[in-house]
Design an enzyme around this catalytic site. Structure first.
Site, mmCIF file in Angstrom:
data_model
loop_
_atom_site.group_PDB
_atom_site.id
_atom_site.type_symbol
_atom_site.label_atom_id
_atom_site.label_comp_id
_atom_site.label_asym_id
_atom_site.label_seq_id
_atom_site.Cartn_x
_atom_site.Cartn_y
_atom_site.Cartn_z
ATOM 1 N N ASN A 108 -3.679 15.150 57.708
ATOM 2 C CA ASN A 108 -4.999 14.771 58.206
ATOM 3 C C ASN A 108 -5.121 13.263 58.354
ATOM 4 O O ASN A 108 -4.555 12.504 57.574
ATOM 5 C CB ASN A 108 -6.088 15.292 57.269
ATOM 6 C CG ASN A 108 -6.061 16.805 57.187
ATOM 7 O OD1 ASN A 108 -5.432 17.448 58.023
ATOM 8 N ND2 ASN A 108 -6.719 17.365 56.196
ATOM 9 N N HIS A 125 0.458 11.595 59.301
ATOM 10 C CA HIS A 125 0.061 11.393 60.699
ATOM 11 C C HIS A 125 -0.853 10.188 60.888
ATOM 12 O O HIS A 125 -1.483 10.056 61.932
ATOM 13 C CB HIS A 125 -0.613 12.664 61.242
ATOM 14 C CG HIS A 125 0.334 13.826 61.358
ATOM 15 N ND1 HIS A 125 -0.085 15.121 61.564
ATOM 16 C CD2 HIS A 125 1.695 13.886 61.309
ATOM 17 C CE1 HIS A 125 0.977 15.930 61.617
ATOM 18 N NE2 HIS A 125 2.055 15.206 61.455
HETATM 19 P P1 OAD Z 1 -4.384 23.768 62.854
HETATM 20 O O1 OAD Z 1 -5.647 23.769 63.651
HETATM 21 O O2 OAD Z 1 -3.113 24.031 63.567
HETATM 22 O O3 OAD Z 1 -4.515 24.788 61.642
HETATM 23 C C1 OAD Z 1 -5.651 24.802 60.815
HETATM 24 C C2 OAD Z 1 -5.452 25.854 59.763
HETATM 25 O O4 OAD Z 1 -6.528 25.769 58.842
HETATM 26 C C3 OAD Z 1 -5.455 27.285 60.302
HETATM 27 O O5 OAD Z 1 -4.324 27.982 59.783
HETATM 28 C C4 OAD Z 1 -6.753 27.880 59.769
HETATM 29 O O6 OAD Z 1 -6.645 29.281 59.485
HETATM 30 C C5 OAD Z 1 -6.931 27.088 58.491
HETATM 31 N N1 OAD Z 1 -8.331 27.006 57.986
HETATM 32 C C6 OAD Z 1 -9.485 27.072 58.662
HETATM 33 N N2 OAD Z 1 -10.532 26.949 57.844
HETATM 34 C C7 OAD Z 1 -10.035 26.777 56.599
HETATM 35 C C8 OAD Z 1 -10.603 26.592 55.317
HETATM 36 N N3 OAD Z 1 -11.924 26.537 55.139
HETATM 37 N N4 OAD Z 1 -9.778 26.458 54.253
HETATM 38 C C9 OAD Z 1 -8.428 26.519 54.406
HETATM 39 N N5 OAD Z 1 -7.839 26.689 55.604
HETATM 40 C C10 OAD Z 1 -8.612 26.812 56.688
HETATM 41 O O7 OAD Z 1 -4.335 22.327 62.116
HETATM 42 P P2 OAD Z 1 -3.127 21.632 61.360
HETATM 43 O O8 OAD Z 1 -2.210 22.623 60.760
HETATM 44 O O9 OAD Z 1 -3.731 20.591 60.486
HETATM 45 O O10 OAD Z 1 -1.310 16.347 64.399
HETATM 46 O O11 OAD Z 1 -2.393 20.916 62.561
HETATM 47 C C11 OAD Z 1 -1.267 20.128 62.301
HETATM 48 C C12 OAD Z 1 -1.229 18.927 63.213
HETATM 49 O O12 OAD Z 1 -1.398 19.358 64.569
HETATM 50 C C13 OAD Z 1 -2.368 17.948 63.013
HETATM 51 O O13 OAD Z 1 -2.119 17.029 61.961
HETATM 52 C C14 OAD Z 1 -2.429 17.246 64.329
HETATM 53 C C15 OAD Z 1 -2.254 18.403 65.273
HETATM 54 O O14 OAD Z 1 -1.677 18.099 66.504
HETATM 55 C C16 OAD Z 1 -1.474 15.131 64.977
HETATM 56 O O15 OAD Z 1 -2.526 14.782 65.479
HETATM 57 C C17 OAD Z 1 -0.263 14.284 64.939
#
Ligand code: OAD
Length: 251
Positions: A108, A125
């Site tokens: 994040n 990131h």
């Molecule tokens: P994603 O949007 O890919 O995934 C978010 C995850 O959070 C999903 O698996 C949801 O099910 C979960 N989620 C939603 N609400 C939640 C809650 N209340 N508690 C726990 N989990 C929950 O986002 P990221 O995995 O963070 O990179 O994405 C990774 C990277 O992709 C980011 O850092 C960003 C993006 O491109 C850059 O900007 C370099």
């Protein structure tokens, strides 16, 4: 795999966390969802569902239209500044105080872990609250001038947000530290991430290869789920405080 969902948190996980000397937590945008910060890939609401990353989050996009890119990040920066850390962030700050050797690794860019009291989060990131001069590789604090894009006080060139864009490599020292911690820990928590974006998504697998207990905290299944020891189904703001309470009562 040991799905824990509605049945609560398994006793052997509670004991494993209580006894762990070294714990790594990897967080993604889902941990900030309950603070009102947008995730990336969730249907309808995810940032990359609503905006084209090629137009906003690449070095080429910035070269083409620095003003557009800066304004988009300004909007996100405003959302993040107005958001507050939630009980999930606070639980990880508490975990840092409870576990002898705790490493927080985050994808994040919102700075909420630090605002919740976590001291040494590895920000893989970057952080949207900082700016960077791409010509000189100087990192600066939040812009105070209001120019769009703001200009470097040294060389006068346009500043960019201090984040990693598509097609760019992660800061190598941060990635190495995260990887070393993942390989050497007793318990690895993957929280609020879809586990789709590499190299961050490789970290739990590096831990797995070293016999580490893997725990996922996520309301939805991910590509990592089949490989984890425990899948705690639910929002991080509820599950993490509960896990902490059970492992370290009285808090
Ligand atoms: P994603 O949007 O890919 O995934 C978010 C995850 O959070 C999903 O698996 C949801 O099910 C979960 N989620 C939603 N609400 C939640 C809650 N209340 N508690 C726990 N989990 C929950 O986002 P990221 O995995 O963070 O990179 O994405 C990774 C990277 O992709 C980011 O850092 C960003 C993006 O491109 C850059 O900007 C370099």
């Amino acid at each position: 795999m040991n799905p824990a969902s509605a049945r609560g948190i398994p006793q052997d996980l509670i004991e494993a966390l209580r006894d762990a000397e070294r714990v790594v937590a990897l967080t993604g945008s889902g941990i900030s969802a309950e603070s009102g910060v947008l995730t990336f890939r969730e249907a309808q609401t995810g940032l990359w569902e609503c905006y084209d990353p090629q137009q906003l989050a690449t070095p080429e996009a910035f070269e083409r239209n620095p003003r557009l890119v800066w304004e988009w990040y300004e909007w996100r920066r405003r959302l993040v500044t107005e958001a507050e850390p939630n009980p999930g962030h606070l639980a990880l700050a508490e975990l840092e105080r409870r576990v002898p050797n705790f490493t927080l690794v985050t994808q994040n860019v919102d700075g909420l872990h630090r605002r919740a009291g976590s001291r040494d989060a590895i920000e893989l990131h970057g952080n949207i609250l900082r700016a960077r001069c791409p010509a000189e590789e100087i990192v600066l604090g939040p812009d105070q001038t209001g120019a769009v894009p703001p200009l470097c006080p040294n060389c006068g060139g346009p500043l960019r947000p201090d984040v990693v864009w598509f097609g760019e490599t992660l800061p190598s020292a941060a990635l190495e530290a995260a990887s070393e911690a993942a390989r050497g820990c007793d318990l690895f928590l993957s929280i609020g991430t879809s586990s789709l974006v590499y190299p961050a998504a490789a970290l739990p697998y590096e831990a797995l290869e070293n016999g580490v207990i893997i725990v996922e905290v996520n309301p939805a299944e991910t590509s990592l789920t089949p490989h984890v020891d425990y899948a705690l189904r639910g929002g991080a703001a509820k599950v993490l405080p509960e896990l902490l309470r059970k492992a370290f009562l009285p808090l």
